[in-house]
Design a protein around this motif. Structure first.
Motif, PDB file in Angstrom:
ATOM      1  N   UNK A 145       0.811  -1.215   0.000  1.00 53.56           N
ATOM      2  CA  UNK A 145       0.000   0.000   0.000  1.00 53.56           C
ATOM      3  C   UNK A 145       0.845   1.265   0.000  1.00 53.56           C
ATOM      4  N   UNK A 146       2.042   1.216   0.571  1.00 50.58           N
ATOM      5  CA  UNK A 146       2.948   2.364   0.456  1.00 50.58           C
ATOM      6  C   UNK A 146       3.370   2.539  -1.004  1.00 50.58           C
ATOM      7  N   UNK A 147       3.669   1.430  -1.684  1.00 47.50           N
ATOM      8  CA  UNK A 147       4.010   1.510  -3.111  1.00 47.50           C
ATOM      9  C   UNK A 147       2.821   2.022  -3.936  1.00 47.50           C
ATOM     10  N   UNK A 148       1.614   1.626  -3.556  1.00 43.04           N
ATOM     11  CA  UNK A 148       0.418   2.108  -4.252  1.00 43.04           C
ATOM     12  C   UNK A 148       0.252   3.612  -4.073  1.00 43.04           C
ATOM     13  N   UNK A 149       0.510   4.099  -2.869  1.00 40.21           N
ATOM     14  CA  UNK A 149       0.425   5.540  -2.611  1.00 40.21           C
ATOM     15  C   UNK A 149       1.507   6.288  -3.395  1.00 40.21           C
ATOM     16  N   UNK A 150       2.707   5.740  -3.442  1.00 37.81           N
ATOM     17  CA  UNK A 150       3.789   6.368  -4.225  1.00 37.81           C
ATOM     18  C   UNK A 150       3.419   6.378  -5.710  1.00 37.81           C
ATOM     19  N   UNK A 151       2.863   5.266  -6.194  1.00 41.45           N
ATOM     20  CA  UNK A 151       2.423   5.215  -7.592  1.00 41.45           C
ATOM     21  C   UNK A 151       1.353   6.271  -7.853  1.00 41.45           C
ATOM     22  N   UNK A 152       0.456   6.461  -6.891  1.00 42.67           N
ATOM     23  CA  UNK A 152      -0.574   7.490  -7.035  1.00 42.67           C
ATOM     24  C   UNK A 152       0.023   8.880  -7.127  1.00 42.67           C
ATOM     25  N   UNK A 153       1.049   9.140  -6.322  1.00 45.50           N
ATOM     26  CA  UNK A 153       1.716  10.441  -6.383  1.00 45.50           C
ATOM     27  C   UNK A 153       2.408  10.639  -7.727  1.00 45.50           C
ATOM     28  N   UNK A 154       3.048   9.585  -8.236  1.00 47.71           N
ATOM     29  CA  UNK A 154       3.710   9.669  -9.539  1.00 47.71           C
ATOM     30  C   UNK A 154       2.681   9.899 -10.645  1.00 47.71           C
ATOM     31  N   UNK A 155       1.578   9.171 -10.574  1.00 44.37           N
ATOM     32  CA  UNK A 155       0.525   9.346 -11.585  1.00 44.37           C
ATOM     33  C   UNK A 155      -0.044  10.751 -11.525  1.00 44.37           C
ATOM     34  N   UNK A 156      -0.226  11.265 -10.315  1.00 42.29           N
ATOM     35  CA  UNK A 156      -0.734  12.642 -10.201  1.00 42.29           C
ATOM     36  C   UNK A 156       0.249  13.644 -10.790  1.00 42.29           C
TER      37      UNK A 156
ATOM     38  N   UNK B 265      -6.872   9.836 -11.397  1.00 49.72           N
ATOM     39  CA  UNK B 265      -6.368   8.457 -11.336  1.00 49.72           C
ATOM     40  C   UNK B 265      -5.373   8.282 -10.201  1.00 49.72           C
ATOM     41  N   UNK B 266      -4.450   9.220 -10.057  1.00 53.57           N
ATOM     42  CA  UNK B 266      -3.477   9.172  -8.965  1.00 53.57           C
ATOM     43  C   UNK B 266      -4.133   9.326  -7.621  1.00 53.57           C
ATOM     44  N   UNK B 267      -5.122  10.213  -7.547  1.00 51.44           N
ATOM     45  CA  UNK B 267      -5.847  10.414  -6.299  1.00 51.44           C
ATOM     46  C   UNK B 267      -6.596   9.144  -5.895  1.00 51.44           C
ATOM     47  N   UNK B 268      -7.131   8.422  -6.858  1.00 51.71           N
ATOM     48  CA  UNK B 268      -7.816   7.156  -6.584  1.00 51.71           C
ATOM     49  C   UNK B 268      -6.840   6.137  -5.989  1.00 51.71           C
ATOM     50  N   UNK B 269      -5.640   6.043  -6.537  1.00 46.71           N
ATOM     51  CA  UNK B 269      -4.616   5.139  -5.994  1.00 46.71           C
ATOM     52  C   UNK B 269      -4.258   5.509  -4.559  1.00 46.71           C
ATOM     53  N   UNK B 270      -4.105   6.800  -4.310  1.00 42.91           N
ATOM     54  CA  UNK B 270      -3.738   7.264  -2.970  1.00 42.91           C
ATOM     55  C   UNK B 270      -4.847   6.944  -1.970  1.00 42.91           C
ATOM     56  N   UNK B 271      -6.088   7.169  -2.362  1.00 43.18           N
ATOM     57  CA  UNK B 271      -7.223   6.902  -1.468  1.00 43.18           C
ATOM     58  C   UNK B 271      -7.320   5.409  -1.163  1.00 43.18           C
ATOM     59  N   UNK B 272      -7.201   4.564  -2.185  1.00 42.39           N
ATOM     60  CA  UNK B 272      -7.269   3.118  -1.982  1.00 42.39           C
ATOM     61  C   UNK B 272      -6.128   2.654  -1.073  1.00 42.39           C
TER      62      UNK B 272
END
Length: 169
Positions: A56-67, A92-99
């Motif tokens: 989930x930390x990697x998912x949040x980082x991916x969300x930040x990169x996508x944003x 899309x990035x915000x969705x990753x961060x929220x999840x």
């Protein structure tokens, strides 16, 4: 009065009061075998919790990169959304961060369960044992509620898809 309850297991309490389906003042004996299994379970739960935290930390980082870069890339492409192309990457990035943030709660509860169960087994402390189980209960309840929400959403999407197919036919 006999020393056995209805299930046949011994009880050292002479009287028990049932409150809300639970027996007050009841005694649960945790055998050495049960402690072994609880210790083994807590090790695997700790492994899965650490794996979940990393995921989930990697998912949040991916969300930040996508944003950061998804909005820039989408704004340079013609996706057919006009001025809203750049916003697509941000959402899309915000969705990753929220999840990632939502799913962090149960894995932290699982990690708390594993640590407290290990302590409870070593120290034979009932209060820590109960706190460990409370943490595990919170994690499992969270995943159950999330599963129900997902099933409802899948059902609604399926029904809307069938209705859309019937209407377009």
């Amino acid at each position: 009065m006999n020393n056995y309850n209805q299930s046949g297991y011994g009880s050292n309490q002479s009287e028990e009061t049932v409150i809300g389906g639970y027996r007050e003042n009841a005694t649960l004996v945790v055998s050495n075998n049960a402690k072994y299994f609880l210790g083994s379970i807590s090790k695997w739960v700790k492994f899965l919790a650490i794996l979940g935290i990393i995921t989930y930390v990697l998912l949040i980082i991916a969300g930040l990169v996508i944003m950061a870069f998804g909005g820039f890339a989408a704004s340079n492409l013609d996706l057919g959304f006009g001025d809203f192309n750049g916003i697509i990457g941000v959402f899309g990035g915000l969705l990753y961060i929220i999840i990632g943030a939502i799913c962090m709660y149960p894995v932290i509860k699982m990690l708390n369960y594993a640590n407290k169960m290990k302590t409870a087994i070593r120290s034979n402390r009932q209060d820590i044992y109960e706190e460990a189980l409370r943490n595990f209960n919170s994690a499992v309840k969270f995943w159950g509620i999330l599963a129900i929400i997902a099933l409802v959403i899948y059902g609604l999407v399926f029904i809307l898809g069938v209705i859309g197919a019937i209407v377009s036919y």
